[in-house]
Design a protein around this motif. Structure first.
Motif, PDB file in Angstrom:
ATOM      1  N   GLN A  19       0.811  -1.219   0.000  1.00  0.00           N
ATOM      2  CA  GLN A  19       0.000   0.000   0.000  1.00  0.00           C
ATOM      3  C   GLN A  19       0.847   1.272   0.000  1.00  0.00           C
ATOM      4  OE1 GLN A  19      -3.432  -0.178  -0.439  1.00  0.00           O
ATOM      5  NE2 GLN A  19      -3.062   1.969  -0.950  1.00  0.00           N
ATOM      6  N   PRO A  20       1.968   1.349   0.746  1.00  0.00           N
ATOM      7  CA  PRO A  20       2.786   2.568   0.692  1.00  0.00           C
ATOM      8  C   PRO A  20       3.330   2.868  -0.707  1.00  0.00           C
ATOM      9  CG  PRO A  20       3.333   1.304   2.646  1.00  0.00           C
ATOM     10  CD  PRO A  20       2.440   0.434   1.798  1.00  0.00           C
ATOM     11  N   PHE A  21       3.568   1.832  -1.507  1.00  0.00           N
ATOM     12  CA  PHE A  21       4.014   2.032  -2.889  1.00  0.00           C
ATOM     13  C   PHE A  21       2.935   2.778  -3.665  1.00  0.00           C
ATOM     14  CE2 PHE A  21       4.189   0.723  -7.318  1.00  0.00           C
ATOM     15  CZ  PHE A  21       5.537   0.884  -7.628  1.00  0.00           C
ATOM     16  N   TRP A  22       1.670   2.314  -3.556  1.00  0.00           N
ATOM     17  CA  TRP A  22       0.569   2.922  -4.302  1.00  0.00           C
ATOM     18  C   TRP A  22       0.180   4.286  -3.749  1.00  0.00           C
ATOM     19  CZ3 TRP A  22       0.666   0.968  -8.698  1.00  0.00           C
ATOM     20  CH2 TRP A  22       0.971  -0.377  -8.870  1.00  0.00           C
ATOM     21  N   ASP A  23       0.268   4.464  -2.430  1.00  0.00           N
ATOM     22  CA  ASP A  23       0.011   5.776  -1.838  1.00  0.00           C
ATOM     23  C   ASP A  23       1.039   6.784  -2.348  1.00  0.00           C
ATOM     24  OD1 ASP A  23      -2.097   4.654  -0.437  1.00  0.00           O
ATOM     25  OD2 ASP A  23      -0.977   4.511   1.460  1.00  0.00           O
ATOM     26  N   ALA A  25       2.729   6.606  -5.155  1.00  0.00           N
ATOM     27  CA  ALA A  25       2.477   6.841  -6.583  1.00  0.00           C
ATOM     28  C   ALA A  25       1.407   7.903  -6.772  1.00  0.00           C
ATOM     29  CB  ALA A  25       2.082   5.539  -7.268  1.00  0.00           C
ATOM     30  N   ARG A  26       0.341   7.830  -5.971  1.00  0.00           N
ATOM     31  CA  ARG A  26      -0.734   8.825  -6.087  1.00  0.00           C
ATOM     32  C   ARG A  26      -0.228  10.227  -5.748  1.00  0.00           C
ATOM     33  NH1 ARG A  26      -3.724   4.427  -5.009  1.00  0.00           N
ATOM     34  NH2 ARG A  26      -3.583   4.437  -2.761  1.00  0.00           N
ATOM     35  N   GLU A  27       0.842  10.295  -4.970  1.00  0.00           N
ATOM     36  CA  GLU A  27       1.435  11.592  -4.593  1.00  0.00           C
ATOM     37  C   GLU A  27       2.606  11.966  -5.504  1.00  0.00           C
ATOM     38  OE1 GLU A  27       2.527  10.933  -0.539  1.00  0.00           O
ATOM     39  OE2 GLU A  27       0.444  10.727   0.124  1.00  0.00           O
ATOM     40  N   GLY A  28       2.888  11.132  -6.520  1.00  0.00           N
ATOM     41  CA  GLY A  28       3.988  11.422  -7.441  1.00  0.00           C
ATOM     42  C   GLY A  28       5.357  11.076  -6.885  1.00  0.00           C
ATOM     43  N   ARG A  29       5.384  10.167  -5.910  1.00  0.00           N
ATOM     44  CA  ARG A  29       6.654   9.762  -5.286  1.00  0.00           C
ATOM     45  C   ARG A  29       6.853   8.266  -5.479  1.00  0.00           C
ATOM     46  NH1 ARG A  29       6.779  10.502   0.433  1.00  0.00           N
ATOM     47  NH2 ARG A  29       4.598   9.930   0.440  1.00  0.00           N
ATOM     48  N   LEU A  30       8.053   7.870  -5.881  1.00  0.00           N
ATOM     49  CA  LEU A  30       8.383   6.452  -6.014  1.00  0.00           C
ATOM     50  C   LEU A  30       8.916   5.969  -4.671  1.00  0.00           C
ATOM     51  CD1 LEU A  30       8.585   3.925  -7.745  1.00  0.00           C
ATOM     52  CD2 LEU A  30      10.832   4.725  -8.516  1.00  0.00           C
ATOM     53  N   MET A  31       8.149   5.064  -4.050  1.00  0.00           N
ATOM     54  CA  MET A  31       8.479   4.555  -2.718  1.00  0.00           C
ATOM     55  C   MET A  31       8.905   3.102  -2.820  1.00  0.00           C
ATOM     56  SD  MET A  31       7.746   7.224  -0.850  1.00  0.00           S
ATOM     57  CE  MET A  31       7.694   6.581   0.822  1.00  0.00           C
ATOM     58  N   ARG A  60      10.783   4.205   1.889  1.00  0.00           N
ATOM     59  CA  ARG A  60      11.499   5.453   1.664  1.00  0.00           C
ATOM     60  C   ARG A  60      11.326   5.889   0.210  1.00  0.00           C
ATOM     61  NH1 ARG A  60      11.602   5.268   6.511  1.00  0.00           N
ATOM     62  NH2 ARG A  60      13.431   5.091   7.832  1.00  0.00           N
ATOM     63  N   GLN A  61      11.330   7.172  -0.011  1.00  0.00           N
ATOM     64  CA  GLN A  61      11.261   7.696  -1.371  1.00  0.00           C
ATOM     65  C   GLN A  61      12.632   7.547  -2.027  1.00  0.00           C
ATOM     66  OE1 GLN A  61       9.808  11.703  -1.672  1.00  0.00           O
ATOM     67  NE2 GLN A  61      10.091  11.784  -3.880  1.00  0.00           N
ATOM     68  N   VAL A  62      12.638   7.161  -3.307  1.00  0.00           N
ATOM     69  CA  VAL A  62      13.881   7.060  -4.067  1.00  0.00           C
ATOM     70  C   VAL A  62      13.899   8.148  -5.143  1.00  0.00           C
ATOM     71  CG1 VAL A  62      14.222   4.600  -3.592  1.00  0.00           C
ATOM     72  CG2 VAL A  62      12.929   5.289  -5.616  1.00  0.00           C
ATOM     73  N   SER A  63      15.068   8.349  -5.727  1.00  0.00           N
ATOM     74  CA  SER A  63      15.281   9.459  -6.659  1.00  0.00           C
ATOM     75  C   SER A  63      14.509   9.337  -7.967  1.00  0.00           C
ATOM     76  CB  SER A  63      16.772   9.579  -6.977  1.00  0.00           C
ATOM     77  OG  SER A  63      17.202   8.462  -7.745  1.00  0.00           O
ATOM     78  N   GLY A  64      14.285   8.112  -8.438  1.00  0.00           N
ATOM     79  CA  GLY A  64      13.657   7.932  -9.736  1.00  0.00           C
ATOM     80  C   GLY A  64      14.633   8.057 -10.887  1.00  0.00           C
ATOM     81  N   LEU A  65      15.920   8.155 -10.590  1.00  0.00           N
ATOM     82  CA  LEU A  65      16.951   8.219 -11.623  1.00  0.00           C
ATOM     83  C   LEU A  65      17.605   6.857 -11.764  1.00  0.00           C
ATOM     84  CD1 LEU A  65      18.615  11.608 -10.639  1.00  0.00           C
ATOM     85  CD2 LEU A  65      16.945  11.189 -12.466  1.00  0.00           C
ATOM     86  N   GLY A  66      17.946   6.492 -13.002  1.00  0.00           N
ATOM     87  CA  GLY A  66      18.579   5.198 -13.204  1.00  0.00           C
ATOM     88  C   GLY A  66      19.106   5.048 -14.614  1.00  0.00           C
ATOM     89  N   THR A  67      19.484   3.819 -14.935  1.00  0.00           N
ATOM     90  CA  THR A  67      19.969   3.485 -16.273  1.00  0.00           C
ATOM     91  C   THR A  67      19.270   2.220 -16.746  1.00  0.00           C
ATOM     92  OG1 THR A  67      21.820   2.237 -15.379  1.00  0.00           O
ATOM     93  CG2 THR A  67      22.257   4.520 -15.952  1.00  0.00           C
ATOM     94  N   ILE A  68      19.182   2.089 -18.047  1.00  0.00           N
ATOM     95  CA  ILE A  68      18.541   0.908 -18.616  1.00  0.00           C
ATOM     96  C   ILE A  68      19.520  -0.255 -18.564  1.00  0.00           C
ATOM     97  CG2 ILE A  68      17.600  -0.106 -20.720  1.00  0.00           C
ATOM     98  CD1 ILE A  68      16.385   2.604 -21.329  1.00  0.00           C
ATOM     99  N   TYR A  69      19.089  -1.327 -17.914  1.00  0.00           N
ATOM    100  CA  TYR A  69      19.885  -2.544 -17.765  1.00  0.00           C
ATOM    101  C   TYR A  69      19.600  -3.522 -18.906  1.00  0.00           C
ATOM    102  CZ  TYR A  69      21.638  -6.837 -15.639  1.00  0.00           C
ATOM    103  OH  TYR A  69      22.304  -8.017 -15.391  1.00  0.00           O
TER     104      TYR A  69
END
Length: 146
Positions: A19-23, A25-31, A60-69
């Motif tokens: 549920q914290p993941f989806w909550d 997401a609704r707030e625009g945060r990747l948890m 915890r919220q993460v940055s949302g930055l990454g690379t394609i693996y």
């Protein structure tokens, strides 16, 4: 035809806390879940730390930055998914060390490759639920070089 175009809406799992993941997401945060004993993130979520087996985990919220693996392009002939195809799907390795499988949006498939830098974007589901997706960061630079 509408049934084939609508993507399913997620349902929080009662056995694995999501549920914290989806909550988020609704707030625009990747948890994502973090093991507080090791300071490492884990995904998908688990009731226990995958590193220590303890219950000492938190969201915890993460940055949302990454690379394609890894990346693949889905092409299906015929009606039904028109407007969604071709669909670029990638395994994204986040800066925090976790890999997610997600759609790459706003980038033509030929511009998406392994090692490309990406940032979090949101791709709404049928009911409007924001679903994590990514877009390439180098898109503008690649276009400028052509």
């Amino acid at each position: 035809m509408a049934e084939t175009e609508a993507r399913p809406v997620p349902v929080a799992n009662r056995y694995v806390p999501s549920q914290p993941f989806w909550d988020g997401a609704r707030e625009g945060r990747l948890m994502l879940q973090m093991c507080l004993d090791t300071g490492r993130f884990q995904h998908p979520p688990h009731p226990l730390s995958v590193y220590t087996g303890s219950q000492n985990v938190a969201w915890r919220q993460v940055s949302g930055l990454g690379t394609i693996y890894a990346v693949t392009v889905v092409r299906v002939p015929g009606p039904g998914l028109a407007g969604r195809l071709p669909l670029t799907v990638a395994t994204v390795e986040l800066a925090e060390g976790v890999r997610l499988i997600a759609n790459i949006i706003d980038s033509p498939p030929e511009r998406v490759g392994i090692g490309a830098a990406v940032e979090l974007a949101w791709d709404p589901l049928a009911d409007g639920t924001p679903y994590p997706a990514f877009r390439t960061l180098a898109q503008g630079a690649a276009d400028a070089q052509d």
